[in-house]
Design a protein around this motif. Sequence first.
Motif, PDB file in Angstrom:
ATOM      1  N   LYS A   1       1.065   3.868  -5.088  1.00  0.00           N
ATOM      2  CA  LYS A   1       0.101   4.682  -5.831  1.00  0.00           C
ATOM      3  C   LYS A   1      -0.653   5.619  -4.878  1.00  0.00           C
ATOM      4  N   TRP A   2      -1.243   6.673  -5.475  1.00  0.00           N
ATOM      5  CA  TRP A   2      -2.044   7.612  -4.684  1.00  0.00           C
ATOM      6  C   TRP A   2      -3.455   7.091  -4.557  1.00  0.00           C
ATOM      7  N   ARG A   3      -3.914   6.936  -3.318  1.00  0.00           N
ATOM      8  CA  ARG A   3      -5.272   6.481  -3.060  1.00  0.00           C
ATOM      9  C   ARG A   3      -6.014   7.577  -2.283  1.00  0.00           C
TER      10      ARG A   3
ATOM     11  N   GLY B   1       3.617   6.791  -2.484  1.00  0.00           N
ATOM     12  CA  GLY B   1       2.240   7.279  -2.460  1.00  0.00           C
ATOM     13  C   GLY B   1       2.057   8.505  -1.604  1.00  0.00           C
ATOM     14  N   GLU B   2       2.425   9.669  -2.095  1.00  0.00           N
ATOM     15  CA  GLU B   2       2.315  10.902  -1.321  1.00  0.00           C
ATOM     16  C   GLU B   2       0.850  11.303  -1.142  1.00  0.00           C
ATOM     17  N   ALA B   3       0.647  12.207  -0.169  1.00  0.00           N
ATOM     18  CA  ALA B   3      -0.704  12.564   0.236  1.00  0.00           C
ATOM     19  C   ALA B   3      -1.441  13.402  -0.799  1.00  0.00           C
ATOM     20  N   GLY B   4      -0.722  14.199  -1.572  1.00  0.00           N
ATOM     21  CA  GLY B   4      -1.403  15.100  -2.498  1.00  0.00           C
ATOM     22  C   GLY B   4      -1.991  16.280  -1.741  1.00  0.00           C
ATOM     23  N   SER B   5      -3.147  16.776  -2.167  1.00  0.00           N
ATOM     24  CA  SER B   5      -3.771  17.940  -1.524  1.00  0.00           C
ATOM     25  C   SER B   5      -5.260  17.700  -1.353  1.00  0.00           C
ATOM     26  N   TYR B   6      -5.886  18.555  -0.538  1.00  0.00           N
ATOM     27  CA  TYR B   6      -7.340  18.476  -0.360  1.00  0.00           C
ATOM     28  C   TYR B   6      -7.908  19.897  -0.315  1.00  0.00           C
TER      29      TYR B   6
ATOM     30  N   LEU C   1      -4.559  -4.800  -3.549  1.00  0.00           N
ATOM     31  CA  LEU C   1      -4.449  -5.770  -2.468  1.00  0.00           C
ATOM     32  C   LEU C   1      -3.002  -6.215  -2.259  1.00  0.00           C
ATOM     33  N   GLY C   2      -2.179  -6.025  -3.281  1.00  0.00           N
ATOM     34  CA  GLY C   2      -0.780  -6.435  -3.175  1.00  0.00           C
ATOM     35  C   GLY C   2       0.121  -5.314  -2.672  1.00  0.00           C
ATOM     36  N   ALA C   3       1.439  -5.615  -2.574  1.00  0.00           N
ATOM     37  CA  ALA C   3       2.396  -4.638  -2.051  1.00  0.00           C
ATOM     38  C   ALA C   3       2.506  -3.403  -2.936  1.00  0.00           C
ATOM     39  N   GLY C   4       2.164  -3.534  -4.195  1.00  0.00           N
ATOM     40  CA  GLY C   4       2.272  -2.417  -5.121  1.00  0.00           C
ATOM     41  C   GLY C   4       1.310  -1.272  -4.815  1.00  0.00           C
ATOM     42  N   ARG C   5       0.341  -1.551  -3.971  1.00  0.00           N
ATOM     43  CA  ARG C   5      -0.637  -0.493  -3.669  1.00  0.00           C
ATOM     44  C   ARG C   5      -0.003   0.687  -2.938  1.00  0.00           C
TER      45      ARG C   5
END
Length: 544
Positions: free
Chosen positions: A26-28, A149-154, A19-23
């Motif tokens: 990170k990768w979500r 927080g990069e996108a990563g892969s799918y 919920l904070g700016a730190g989100r």
Amino acid sequence: MGKKTVVIGYMGTQLDSGLGAGRWGKWRPSLSLVQHEDLLVERFELLYAPQYQALADVLQADMQRLSPQTEVRLHAVEAANPWDFGEVYASLYDWVRQYSFDTEHEDYWAHITTGTHVAQICMFLMVESRFIPGVLCQTSPPRKQREGGEAGSYTLIDLDLQRYDILAKRFDQAQHDAQLHLKSGIATRNAGFNQLIEEIEQVAVRSKAPVLLTGPTGAGKSHLAKRMYELKQLRHQVQGPFVEVNCATLRGDGAAAALFGHKKGAFTGAAAERAGLLRTAHGGVLFLDEIGELGQDEQAMLLKAIEDKRFLPMGSDKEVTSDFQLIAGTNRDLREAVVQGLFREDLFARINLWSYALPGLAARREDIGPNIDYVLERFAAEEGRVVRFHAEARAQYLDYAQSDEALWTGNFRDLMASITRLATLADGGRISTALVAAEIKRLQWLWQHALEQQSPQRAVTQNLEALLPAEQWQAMDLFDRLQLQAVLAVCRECKNLAEAGRRLFDQSRAQRSAVNDSDRLRKYLLKHGLTWERVVAQASLRLD
């Protein structure tokens, strides 16, 4: 213009959290799907538990901030216990059923990276069963996490196995192997029997409902039931044993006691408690051969045991449980037994969900050759001695075995006994023409009485076939064949056309003012291209 991409997925209360700016550092997983520059998600259907409303609102705002073109819809899905499979599946099922899918214009991705393991399994099942008409989507974080927080892969996984040639071939081979197992490895040629086995294979691995196998004694009901059980074992679908009993051997108090068990002292001779065959078959398969021989009381108890998995042992006031699959066998027509009041209609309805009539050997003459090979292979394995036919001897045996003269009244038991005799007597491991000739005489003696009983009807049948061209005979309805056969039988017993006509029209002639029985019979014969003279001549040839 291509189809629009729509993602359906659960919000991850851990992986998607923040919920904070730190989100943003990170990768979500859910957020990552709208971060790919080469992917436009038209709509994201985000499912979440109502108690996480605040997190859902933040995630929705973050996704639309990164991808304004993506419409993010929030759906509160209620499940009191997120680890209860029944509750989670029911809630997802209800949501999917009310959702309007537009497969013509949209592609659907079911996101399975987030949510509890139970939720992921339920999402998988929705796609596998095509309730969600799409593919699975698995997201993965970038190899090295960086600020931002990069996108990563799918990865997309299509569960339509028909699109995977290698898998399709493996499944086809597995199905072929299963069918061959049911046939004991015998490459049968009879199309009707092969089609029957194909369906039985599907039922054996997909259903726990009762199966009814009908057919003459020796047609292989017991053997097939055991093979069905073994097929279930190979698929890890049964844990218990295969229990077989011939109901014709059960009589009186012993019948109920053998099937349902009894308490000590339940009747005279009950010196100790007995579990009974139904309880022994718990977790496995119970094969009741000749089920039509059961008494009415045992039939009623069996019906309750099938439906409720519970029953009372003799002499007990406490029910016991047993969960088994029933395979029943009979050589009787249970429909007729129901009409006669000998078999309960409700029990017949319960065991008749999957009913298969196994043909006797005489109806599968093209399968005699493969079964001969099977019996010889079995003989070699049991006796340690390989036996083969001489080519002439095999042709001689098959010529008789596949003819109408071979009745095979005992079906495969007759064939197994016959080949076993030949193999035992074969010198040097070779079956000769002399041995075959002697064996044919044994079989003719075995079926002598049955042949004598059939001889009048067989003579009439042969007479009809000799009188009519093959194409005419084959094109006739069974009704017409039987009627014509009966007429010819009377004609052969009469001296002239007039006598035959009087016998055939003995009742209707009294209702006519002008009687001409000969003309009526002549016209009937002409309808089939026959004359009295031809019928008489053919009958004389047969008598000579």
